[in-house]
Design an enzyme around this catalytic site. Structure first.
Site, mmCIF file in Angstrom:
data_model
loop_
_atom_site.group_PDB
_atom_site.id
_atom_site.type_symbol
_atom_site.label_atom_id
_atom_site.label_comp_id
_atom_site.label_asym_id
_atom_site.label_seq_id
_atom_site.Cartn_x
_atom_site.Cartn_y
_atom_site.Cartn_z
ATOM 1 N N VAL A 65 29.006 37.445 -3.066
ATOM 2 C CA VAL A 65 29.861 36.326 -3.490
ATOM 3 C C VAL A 65 31.239 36.438 -2.863
ATOM 4 C CG1 VAL A 65 28.686 35.939 -5.674
ATOM 5 C CG2 VAL A 65 30.570 37.541 -5.566
ATOM 6 N N CYS A 66 31.909 35.325 -2.682
ATOM 7 C CA CYS A 66 33.184 35.393 -1.971
ATOM 8 C C CYS A 66 34.328 35.815 -2.880
ATOM 9 C CB CYS A 66 33.498 34.084 -1.253
ATOM 10 S SG CYS A 66 33.854 32.700 -2.304
ATOM 11 N N GLY A 67 34.145 35.686 -4.166
ATOM 12 C CA GLY A 67 35.217 36.121 -5.064
ATOM 13 C C GLY A 67 34.936 37.494 -5.615
ATOM 14 N N ASP A 68 34.536 38.416 -4.790
ATOM 15 C CA ASP A 68 34.128 39.720 -5.308
ATOM 16 C C ASP A 68 35.335 40.617 -5.581
ATOM 17 O OD1 ASP A 68 34.949 40.713 -2.907
ATOM 18 O OD2 ASP A 68 32.957 40.940 -2.087
#
Lengths: 190, 181
Positions: A65-68
């Site tokens: 995920v990009c908001g990790d």
């Protein structure tokens, strides 16, 4: 978000080993370690004596995920530096994997390879998941003497965010030389 | 359960009935594909709940992985300064593939902004501090990725697909009703 480590013990009884049920508690001196951050650079915990250290153990590079977690910590880095704190990410991935991951996510803090012996540092901090062969998603704040000031083990699938870290840094005794120090610390310590 | 550290206030951008019993607040990033995917869901949820729901959007740009996110957030604030925050918000989420300065200026023209003032505000980063404040309020609230939703100040940790989000809002509405009676 700021539950103590012991609150989580029961969450893990079915899957965790002895090693990950005893994350180092506040007041414990952190064990020193030296780990590679690039193929030819190592980082030793003792190099950071005199300043707070944030140790962010995480299971693996390349979370989908990009908001990790590491992305978030990277964005909050300027706030951590206001406390003169050094952030170190640690997983069992190797240095080449870390390099590619750090480049992809444009990380401005070092990732340490707890690779050989695998997970040795995570084990010493009590946050290794033996069955999965990865570390917990765990945060430790060390004070300027290298003692654990705060620790938190997150459910492994949940990014713990950064609010707990900021609260813990705020609760540290003020350092005589820390206020107003915004200078990025040298991360290439050998 | 993470709680909203900074309550909804006069500085916030509120869409819908400002006095609605239900609040859906999103910390989002205009270049984040997951936020883009959530945008039509939020619109459907707003339609479903009508006057019972107010929607609040706060910026949480992940600038290292989304290089256009910061200027897009500042563009929304610059539009807000001219009374057209939501018009720009809609433009940004429906044009996520083109968020460079040239396109931002085009969107400003389409929604009827004073483009000269808009460009100046972007160039001088007039709203950078405000965007950073939103970001930090999100960090303090336990935002751990984008999008992160809060329902009546509690973080929504479930999925944000339409049925799940609708059910979570419905249940918050029911709880609110009970506590009032």
């Amino acid at each position: 978000m700021t539950r103590s480590v012991s609150d989580h013990d029961t969450d893990y009884k079915t899957t965790n080993t002895e090693e990950s049920r005893h994350a180092l508690e506040p007041g414990t001196p952190a064990p020193n370690f030296t780990l590679h951050t690039t193929p030819d650079q190592t980082v030793s915990l003792t190099s950071f004596r005199g300043q707070p250290v944030i140790l962010a153990f995480y299971p693996a590079d390349w979370s989908p995920v990009c908001g990790d977690e590491v992305t978030l910590l990277n964005e909050v880095l300027p706030e951590f530096r206001r406390y003169n704190a050094e952030l170190l990410g640690i997983s069992v991935d190797g240095v080449w994997c870390h390099l590619a991951f750090a480049r992809d996510r444009k990380l401005k803090f070092p990732l340490l390879a707890d690779f050989e012996p695998k997970g040795a540092v995570a084990r010493r901090f009590g946050v290794y998941r033996r069955h999965e062969g990865v570390s917990e998603r765990a945060l430790f704040i060390l004070d300027e003497t290298g003692t654990v000031h705060w620790s938190y083990v997150s459910p492994i699938g949940i990014n713990p965010g950064a609010d707990g870290i900021l609260n813990a840094l705020e609760s540290l005794p003020r350092q005589a030389n820390a206020s107003g120090n915004n200078a990025p610390a040298d991360t290439a310590r050998t | 359960m993470a709680k909203l550290a900074v309550p909804v206030n006069a500085q916030d951008h509120i869409r819908g009935n400002a006095n609605a019993p239900l609040t859906l607040l999103e910390y989002g990033d205009y270049q984040c594909p997951y936020c883009g995917a959530a945008y039509p869901i939020v619109e459907q949820v707003r339609q479903h709940f009508g006057d019972r729901l107010r929607f609040v959007f706060r910026h949480f740009p992940l600038t290292q992985v989304h290089p256009a996110a910061e200027s897009a957030a500042e563009a929304a604030e610059a539009a807000g300064a001219q009374g057209k925050f939501w018009e720009m918000h809609d433009m940004l989420f429906t044009h996520q593939y083109a968020l460079d300065d040239v396109h931002l200026a085009k969107y400003a023209a389409v929604i009827g902004l004073d483009v000269g003032r808009f460009k100046l505000d972007l160039a001088s980063h007039a709203y950078a501090e405000q965007v950073r404040e939103y970001f930090l309020s999100g960090v303090r609230s336990g935002v751990n990725g984008t999008p992160t939703f809060f329902i009546n100040s509690e973080r929504h940790d479930g999925s944000y697909d339409l049925p799940t989000l609708t059910a979570a809002l419905q249940s918050a509405l029911a709880r609110g009703g009970l506590s009032v009676s």
